[in-house]
Design a protein around this motif. Structure first.
Motif, PDB file in Angstrom:
ATOM      1  N   GLY A 322      68.301  39.410   9.638  1.00  0.00           N
ATOM      2  CA  GLY A 322      66.903  40.295  10.132  1.00  0.00           C
ATOM      3  C   GLY A 322      67.404  40.291  11.539  1.00  0.00           C
ATOM      4  O   GLY A 322      68.370  40.256  12.329  1.00  0.00           O
ATOM      5  N   GLU A 323      66.040  41.002  12.233  1.00  0.00           N
ATOM      6  CA  GLU A 323      66.101  41.278  13.880  1.00  0.00           C
ATOM      7  C   GLU A 323      65.303  40.075  14.399  1.00  0.00           C
ATOM      8  O   GLU A 323      64.200  39.954  14.147  1.00  0.00           O
ATOM      9  N   SER A 324      66.112  39.646  15.258  1.00  0.00           N
ATOM     10  CA  SER A 324      65.237  38.729  16.423  1.00  0.00           C
ATOM     11  C   SER A 324      65.116  39.268  17.830  1.00  0.00           C
ATOM     12  O   SER A 324      66.133  40.015  18.280  1.00  0.00           O
ATOM     13  N   VAL A 325      63.985  38.962  18.555  1.00  0.00           N
ATOM     14  CA  VAL A 325      63.935  39.375  19.773  1.00  0.00           C
ATOM     15  C   VAL A 325      63.713  38.249  20.943  1.00  0.00           C
ATOM     16  O   VAL A 325      62.897  37.430  20.569  1.00  0.00           O
ATOM     17  N   VAL A 326      64.744  38.372  21.681  1.00  0.00           N
ATOM     18  CA  VAL A 326      64.523  37.146  22.680  1.00  0.00           C
ATOM     19  C   VAL A 326      64.263  37.692  23.961  1.00  0.00           C
ATOM     20  O   VAL A 326      64.939  38.734  24.528  1.00  0.00           O
ATOM     21  N   TYR A 337      75.677  37.145  29.548  1.00  0.00           N
ATOM     22  CA  TYR A 337      76.642  36.719  28.729  1.00  0.00           C
ATOM     23  C   TYR A 337      76.687  37.688  27.295  1.00  0.00           C
ATOM     24  O   TYR A 337      77.741  37.575  26.658  1.00  0.00           O
ATOM     25  N   VAL A 338      75.651  38.403  27.163  1.00  0.00           N
ATOM     26  CA  VAL A 338      75.624  39.265  25.940  1.00  0.00           C
ATOM     27  C   VAL A 338      76.872  40.155  25.688  1.00  0.00           C
ATOM     28  O   VAL A 338      77.412  40.144  24.669  1.00  0.00           O
ATOM     29  N   ASP A 339      77.444  40.643  26.883  1.00  0.00           N
ATOM     30  CA  ASP A 339      78.700  41.522  26.878  1.00  0.00           C
ATOM     31  C   ASP A 339      79.730  40.725  26.162  1.00  0.00           C
ATOM     32  O   ASP A 339      80.651  41.197  25.402  1.00  0.00           O
ATOM     33  N   GLU A 340      79.783  39.437  26.642  1.00  0.00           N
ATOM     34  CA  GLU A 340      80.920  38.468  26.166  1.00  0.00           C
ATOM     35  C   GLU A 340      80.833  38.382  24.720  1.00  0.00           C
ATOM     36  O   GLU A 340      81.465  38.146  23.918  1.00  0.00           O
ATOM     37  N   VAL A 350      70.559  45.118  25.127  1.00  0.00           N
ATOM     38  CA  VAL A 350      69.608  44.587  26.109  1.00  0.00           C
ATOM     39  C   VAL A 350      68.707  45.562  26.659  1.00  0.00           C
ATOM     40  O   VAL A 350      69.285  46.625  27.157  1.00  0.00           O
ATOM     41  N   SER A 351      67.503  45.340  26.915  1.00  0.00           N
ATOM     42  CA  SER A 351      66.706  46.265  27.631  1.00  0.00           C
ATOM     43  C   SER A 351      66.176  45.301  28.549  1.00  0.00           C
ATOM     44  O   SER A 351      65.331  44.466  28.295  1.00  0.00           O
ATOM     45  N   GLY A 352      66.401  45.447  29.832  1.00  0.00           N
ATOM     46  CA  GLY A 352      65.621  44.513  31.060  1.00  0.00           C
ATOM     47  C   GLY A 352      65.920  43.161  30.713  1.00  0.00           C
ATOM     48  O   GLY A 352      66.987  42.698  30.628  1.00  0.00           O
ATOM     49  N   ALA A 355      66.754  40.914  24.728  1.00  0.00           N
ATOM     50  CA  ALA A 355      67.795  41.202  23.662  1.00  0.00           C
ATOM     51  C   ALA A 355      67.125  41.179  22.554  1.00  0.00           C
ATOM     52  O   ALA A 355      66.496  40.283  21.954  1.00  0.00           O
ATOM     53  N   THR A 356      67.724  42.433  21.834  1.00  0.00           N
ATOM     54  CA  THR A 356      67.371  42.147  20.580  1.00  0.00           C
ATOM     55  C   THR A 356      68.573  42.089  19.530  1.00  0.00           C
ATOM     56  O   THR A 356      69.746  42.773  19.855  1.00  0.00           O
TER      57      THR A 356
END
Ligand code: EPU
Length: 426
Positions: A322-326, A337-340, A350-352, A355-356
């Motif tokens: 499912g979809e998690s929103v952090v 770190y998300v790019d890695e 990522v928005s601001g 992270a979804t």
């Protein structure tokens, strides 16, 4: 040091006992407190990590006698003689916690000349909360040659309202005001367990601190403090890290020496995701292997879920259905770190500061780079769940905050090897 490379092959479920070390973020203010007394301070359960060693060098440089029995995890600090007011810039810029010497130096010698502290690049991380608090306590604050210069005859108690419940900001003001004349109230104080532990230690030294663990800390200044023999609390972030390691690998790990009372938010979130947790006295068992469900996460000050665990939870959620929103609510730049993680196959937008995460994704080995302590840990754990082999570059960040990180993982059955180890600490 950050030049180290780890090679991690995924696919092994972790099993066994992970011994949890003493807390990094409890060690640092407790060490700085040794500047407040002419008597010895003996700290037990001290982790052998680079940040502790660098702060020990800073204390040594200003005149503190330092003995570290790393094997016994015992650190003895004795500031019996004259203490200098200028911690060396090249050490101060290696970690954020170095700024914790400023409060005690003001209390002890009435002056501190300190460069802006270094540390992880996870946001702007100003020190205005500290400086405004010191000014309230009577210090003159100036900027010279890129350093903060603070002067005071004797600090005087004051009513200090923090703009933000900064953790080391609260600690620094407690360290300063414990020897000030009169009463200090710190309003909107941080409530982290490390703040509570520092308050207890200061009281053990003869201080009069109350309310630590609430948003209002009250300190009645005393004329002098004595030594202390103090045991650090377990590292709740290291415990959370190994909890996620067990969960993401589908393993079964006992976190030995952990304090479940400090882990409420992370344990409750893990249960929501589908991980089994079993709490005992000084221990927590984490069992993965079942189906994982998406969940929303907010990284906020204690007692909410720690920002230091945000990247780790996001990493785990790549495996949930499912979809998690952090939402990262503490630092404005802690999703770098998300790019890695995406190089390993994660699907995260990522928005601001949000992270979804779309899950589950089959992760695969790749070459990735750690940016800071917790992002490096997250990438290492993602690699455990990935098919194939991951090369984690700049893995040396881990040595700043985790004692024997790769050895502890290897003891649990992870396939992890250190390819190169860089020379110096920091
Ligand atoms: N802030 C200000 N002004 C200040 C101080 C902080 O605006 O004067 C802002 C920061 O920019 C940030 C927020 O307040 O947006 C929170 O910062 P805080 O001051 O609470 O963080 P810290 O005390 O510098 C400690 C830990 C961090 C941990 C944070 C939040 C130590 C040595 N460090 O930092 O640990 O992330 O609290 O819980 O205790 C880590 O261990 O990896 C780590 C980064």
């Amino acid at each position: 040091m950050s030049g180290s490379i780890y090679r991690i092959s995924g696919g092994s479920a972790l099993h066994g006992v992970a011994p949890i070390s003493g807390g990094k973020n409890n060690a640092l203010p407790s060490m700085a407190a040794a500047l407040l007394t002419h008597d010895p301070v003996v700290l037990s359960n001290v982790p052998d990590i680079a940040d502790v060693r660098v702060l020990a060098s800073i204390l040594q440089a200003v005149g503190v006698d330092v003995q570290f029995d790393a094997e016994a995890h015992e650190l003895t600090l004795h500031a019996a003689g004259e203490v200098g007011d200028s911690p060396p810039r090249e050490l101060v810029t290696q970690l954020r916690g170095s700024f914790l010497v400023v409060g005690p130096l003001l209390a002890r010698v009435g002056r501190a000349v300190c460069a802006p502290p270094g540390g992880d690049e996870i946001g702007r991380r100003p020190v205005d909360v500290h400086l405004r608090g010191f000014a309230k306590l009577g210090a003159k604050v100036a900027r010279e040659d890129g350093c903060f210069v603070l002067d005071v005859d004797r600090l005087a108690g004051a009513h200090v309202v923090l703009d933000y419940p900064s953790v080391i900001g609260t600690e620094n003001l407690m360290l300063a005001s414990v020897l000030a004349e009169g009463r200090t109230m710190i309003v909107n104080a941080a409530m982290e367990p490390e703040v509570v532990c520092l308050g207890a230690m200061l009281n053990e030294m003869g201080g009069r601190v109350a309310g630590h663990g609430t948003h209002t800390v009250m300190i009645d200044g005393v004329e002098r403090l004595g030594g202390a023999a103090h045991t650090l609390i377990p590292d709740r972030i290291e415990a959370g890290t190994f909890a996620v390691a067990a969960a993401i690998s589908g393993g079964d790990v006992q976190l030995e020496g952990a304090e479940p009372r400090h882990m409420d938010a992370v344990l409750s979130k893990l249960r929501e995701i589908g991980i089994e947790t079993e709490e005992g006295e000084g221990t927590v068992r984490i069992r993965g292997g079942g189906a994982l469900r998406a969940a929303d996460v907010q990284a906020v000050p204690y007692p909410g879920l720690a920002t230091d665990l945000q990247a780790l939870m996001t990493t785990l959620l790549t495996q949930a259905t499912g979809e998690s929103v952090v939402h990262e609510r503490v630092f404005e730049n802690r999703l770098g770190y998300v790019d890695e993680l995406c190089k390993l196959g994660a699907r995260i937008a990522v928005s601001g500061s949000t992270a979804t995460v779309a899950g589950p994704t089959a992760l695969h080995g790749a070459r990735v780079e750690g940016r800071d302590i917790r992002s490096a840990a997250s990438l290492a754990l993602a690699a455990l769940a990935a098919e194939g082999t991951t090369e984690l570059h700049d893995a040396g960040h881990l040595q700043r905050g985790y004692e024997r990180f790769h050895e502890k993982l290897a003891d649990l059955g992870a396939e992890i090897a250190v390819l190169t180890r860089a020379a110096s600490g920091g």
